[in-house]
Design an enzyme around this catalytic site. Structure first.
Site, PDB file in Angstrom:
ATOM      1  N   GLY A  46      35.654  14.089  12.549  1.00  0.00           N
ATOM      2  CA  GLY A  46      35.355  13.762  13.941  1.00  0.00           C
ATOM      3  C   GLY A  46      36.086  14.709  14.871  1.00  0.00           C
ATOM      4  CD  GLN A  51      40.384  15.976  18.478  1.00  0.00           C
ATOM      5  OE1 GLN A  51      39.292  15.444  18.270  1.00  0.00           O
ATOM      6  NE2 GLN A  51      41.259  16.221  17.510  1.00  0.00           N
ATOM      7  CB  CYS A  91      44.352  13.367  14.552  1.00  0.00           C
ATOM      8  SG  CYS A  91      43.676  14.034  16.080  1.00  0.00           S
ATOM      9  CG  LEU A  92      40.404  17.977  12.777  1.00  0.00           C
ATOM     10  CD1 LEU A  92      39.050  18.523  13.202  1.00  0.00           C
ATOM     11  CD2 LEU A  92      40.850  18.598  11.465  1.00  0.00           C
ATOM     12  CG  HIS A 133      40.812   8.965  15.747  1.00  0.00           C
ATOM     13  ND1 HIS A 133      41.976   8.949  15.005  1.00  0.00           N
ATOM     14  CD2 HIS A 133      40.705  10.221  16.254  1.00  0.00           C
ATOM     15  CE1 HIS A 133      42.547  10.143  15.081  1.00  0.00           C
ATOM     16  NE2 HIS A 133      41.796  10.938  15.827  1.00  0.00           N
ATOM     17  CD  GLU A 134      37.133  11.737  16.910  1.00  0.00           C
ATOM     18  OE1 GLU A 134      37.563  12.436  17.836  1.00  0.00           O
ATOM     19  OE2 GLU A 134      37.576  11.831  15.751  1.00  0.00           O
ATOM     20  CG  HIS A 137      40.947  12.395  20.508  1.00  0.00           C
ATOM     21  ND1 HIS A 137      42.198  12.935  20.601  1.00  0.00           N
ATOM     22  CD2 HIS A 137      40.662  12.329  19.181  1.00  0.00           C
ATOM     23  CE1 HIS A 137      42.669  13.181  19.372  1.00  0.00           C
ATOM     24  NE2 HIS A 137      41.746  12.816  18.498  1.00  0.00           N
TER      25      HIS A 137
HETATM   26 NI    NI Z   1      41.763  12.955  16.395  1.00  0.00          NI
END
Ligand code: NI
Length: 167
Positions: A46, A51, A91-92, A133-134, A137
């Site tokens: 995701g 991000q 998370c990236l 989660h997204e 963000h």
């Molecule tokens: Ni993330």
């Protein structure tokens, strides 16, 4: 298509609240395509526009093994949610860190697709976690914000050091 640079926690730009998308146009579709490519290359399941330093309500998700079930959400909103379940998240934007977060077990969301058409989606399991989660963000939150103060401090220190070393 292009790979985009992913911001790393504790970059303050990750705290910006994303704006609603008013027009779904070619520029938005282009960004969504680049985000998907960036997510697949990472690899991740995701990615939120926040991000990659675009502060608009746009998310790409693909939790499939074969990486052929891309879901793009424009202006996603949680309509209803039920249950609570703890699960490990990564998370990236927080490379190498995994920890347990409690999320709703099932969510129903409303969003626009890349043609600007509204749709609703019901999700559970990993997809439900990923969507929540997204959306976090987009609201300027990373999963680290949901951990204890002590853990937040440790992660902040570790990632600042890591980003210094790889700069
Ligand atoms: Ni993330």
């Amino acid at each position: 298509m292009a790979l985009l640079k992913i911001l790393h926690f504790p970059d303050p730009r990750l705290q910006r609240v994303a704006q609603f998308v008013s027009v779904v146009d070619d520029a938005l579709r282009q960004l969504a395509g680049d985000m998907a490519e960036t997510m697949y290359a990472a690899p991740g399941i995701g990615l939120a526009a926040t991000q990659v330093d675009h502060h608009i309500c746009l998310v790409v998700i693909d939790i499939s093994e074969e990486k052929n079930q891309l879901i793009t959400l424009v202006n996603p909103e949680i309509v209803s949610q039920t249950g609570a379940k703890e699960g490990e998240e990564g998370c990236l934007s927080v490379p190498g860190i995994y920890d347990k977060v409690t999320r709703a077990e099932q969510v129903r969301i409303r969003a626009l697709d890349l043609n600007g058409q509204p749709f609703e989606l019901e999700a559970e399991g990993l997809l439900a976690v990923c969507i929540q989660h997204e959306i976090d963000h987009l609201q300027g939150r990373v999963f680290v914000d949901r951990l204890s103060r002590l853990k937040q401090m440790r992660i902040r220190k570790k990632l600042l050091k890591l980003d210094r070393e790889t700069m």
